[in-house]
Motif scaffolding. Structure first.
Motif, mmCIF file in Angstrom:
data_model
loop_
_atom_site.group_PDB
_atom_site.id
_atom_site.type_symbol
_atom_site.label_atom_id
_atom_site.label_comp_id
_atom_site.label_asym_id
_atom_site.label_seq_id
_atom_site.Cartn_x
_atom_site.Cartn_y
_atom_site.Cartn_z
ATOM 1 N N SER A 44 1.008 38.862 47.689
ATOM 2 C CA SER A 44 1.196 37.628 46.922
ATOM 3 C C SER A 44 1.327 37.952 45.427
ATOM 4 N N PHE A 65 3.956 33.068 46.242
ATOM 5 C CA PHE A 65 2.764 32.257 46.021
ATOM 6 C C PHE A 65 1.601 33.186 45.709
ATOM 7 N N GLU A 94 -1.928 29.398 47.282
ATOM 8 C CA GLU A 94 -1.657 28.274 46.380
ATOM 9 C C GLU A 94 -0.291 28.452 45.735
ATOM 10 N N ASN A 95 0.259 27.301 45.317
ATOM 11 C CA ASN A 95 1.581 27.258 44.676
ATOM 12 C C ASN A 95 2.690 27.721 45.623
ATOM 13 N N SER A 130 5.666 26.620 48.647
ATOM 14 C CA SER A 130 6.504 25.528 49.141
ATOM 15 C C SER A 130 6.403 25.517 50.659
#
Length: 463
Positions: free
Chosen positions: A307, A325, A370-371, A373
């Motif tokens: 990540s 992400f 997190e972050n 789509s």
């Protein structure tokens, strides 16, 4: 004695300690991840050449996923036809140990409870009271009585024991525990109890063990203190389909080995985030490997490493940025327990996964993504959490990353899909080479035609 260790359940950490203590690879036996026949096969094959097999249960003897006792340690003992050696916490207990044991003995009467090890005994007087009560009321054999002793303590943290591979003193700790057990446990009785079990081999055909195929590709596997969660059956499944295995350390090495594919398993990257983040040459090498189009597979800790960053203890550490992400550590488990998922469309990916196939797996992570789509996921979660709570398996191009720990016994397509991704990549490269060759030949031909035309023009002017 040659001891073959087993661990009931999907655990990674206990098998590392058990394997280190026995000097033989510890195998997982799990009802959710394996069919009964597979459990029998794995047990029989792994036990070959051993003098005795020891299976560590999980939770209590009768604890299970439902009221009927399915998937319990008792169920495993029945399936394998093995006697049970109970370990009883004797803290602040004397005569009361007898009705406790009688309850266990009579709860499922088709189970053979053959002996007892008393743990955390306060002293000789306490031990005498316990032994007298057990022998008088139950008739069970007391195999040993272990006092409260520092020698029997192992370091722990949020997921349980600290893995043996992280502890520089693991060998000395095991030796210390062995000395303590040798003093307080009668192993001749343990051997005698083990002799109760039938010894015939029920299944002669192999599962994964000793079924290696001639290597046709190489997979680089991240292996160090940060990444140590691998089922040995999975590694053997990769060998079975034609992979040779090479290992490297994201913590200490500077480049990924020359390989056809990359596999980054689970572990504790959050505890080594600063060191992983600081190894910029390795991060660059990981990015280059992923950018080359070769297959990359990561699970749990491996997903976190690929990540963009890890946030832990209020610090954010930049990482590989192969996945679009980040990941952040939390105080509570985000995913914990067995998972049931379904594979959905992934036709645009290098990974050929069987669409519609059910996936049984396990997850245990305090981090969350997190972050992100809500796209490019190939696992719909029916039970469990995964990456989003409803989806898992980020899949884009040559990258497949998941929080799920998949076991090859329950997902036989897994290793073959890994190899198929390598085949697809090589086919793509061959097409590129052929295309470039055709373009080169075309340009060469055009140049030759231009030269011939020029010569004709020159000859025509001369004449």
């Amino acid at each position: 004695y040659k001891v073959q260790p087993f661990k009931k359940g999907p655990d990674f950490i206990d098998p590392l300690w058990l394997g280190a203590a026995a000097g033989r690879t510890c195998r997982n036996l799990d009802f959710y991840l394996m069919q009964n026949d597979t459990i029998l096969q794995v047990f029989d094959q792994a036990s070959a050449g051993a003098d005795i097999a020891v299976i560590e249960g999980n939770m209590g003897l009768f604890d299970s996923i439902d009221l009927e006792g399915n998937y319990s340690t008792a169920s495993l003992a029945r399936l394998l036809q093995k006697p049970v050696l109970l370990v009883v916490d004797a803290t602040k207990m004397t005569r009361g140990v007898a009705p406790l044991l009688l309850g266990y003995m009579n709860f499922e009467k088709d189970l053979t409870i053959a002996g007892v090890i008393l743990n955390k005994v306060a002293g000789a007087r306490h031990e005498d009271k316990l032994r007298n009560a057990i022998e008088h009321y139950t008739g069970l054999i007391v195999v040993g009585a272990i006092p409260k002793h520092e020698a029997m303590m192992l370091p722990e943290r949020h997921l349980g024991l600290m893995p043996s591979v992280e502890n520089e003193k693991s060998d000395s700790l095991i030796d210390r525990m062995a000395d303590c057990l040798d003093e307080y446990v009668d192993f001749s009785k343990v051997i005698r109890i083990a002799g109760i079990a039938p010894s015939e081999v029920r299944t002669a055909f192999p599962v994964f063990i000793e079924t290696k195929t001639e290597a046709i590709a190489t997979v680089a596997i991240a292996t160090d203190n940060a990444f140590s969660f691998y089922y040995p059956d999975n590694l053997e499944a990769l060998q079975k389909v034609g992979f040779s295995l090479v290992t490297f350390s994201p913590l200490h090495d500077q480049t990924v080995p020359d390989a056809d594919a990359l596999y980054i398993g689970g572990g504790f990257p959050e505890l080594f985030a600063e060191q992983l983040s600081g190894n910029e040459r390795m991060i660059h090498s990981i990015r280059q490997f992923a950018g080359s189009g070769r297959p990359v597979y990561a699970e749990c800790g491996g997903l976190m490493y690929l990540s963009s960053y890890i946030t832990a203890n209020h610090q954010t550490y930049p990482l590989c940025s192969v996945l679009p992400f980040g990941s952040i550590m939390t105080d509570r488990p985000q995913g914990r327990g067995y998972v049931l998922a379904e594979i959905v469309n992934n036709k645009e990916s290098l990974w050929s996964l069987p669409e519609g196939e059910s996936v049984r797996a396990h997850e245990f992570h305090f981090s969350r993504a997190e972050n992100f789509s809500d796209q490019n996921f190939v696992f719909n979660i029916r039970k469990g959490f995964g990456i989003t709570g409803k989806k898992d398996g980020y899949c884009s191009g040559n990258i497949l990353a998941s929080y799920l720990h998949i076991h090859a016994a329950s997902s036989p397509w897994w290793a073959e899909s890994f190899m198929e991704a390598v085949r697809r990549f090589k086919e793509q490269q061959l097409k590129i080479i052929n295309k470039n060759s055709n373009v080169y030949n075309m340009i060469s031909l055009q140049r030759e035609e231009a030269v011939v035309s020029e010569k004709k023009d020159v000859l025509a002017g001369t004449s």
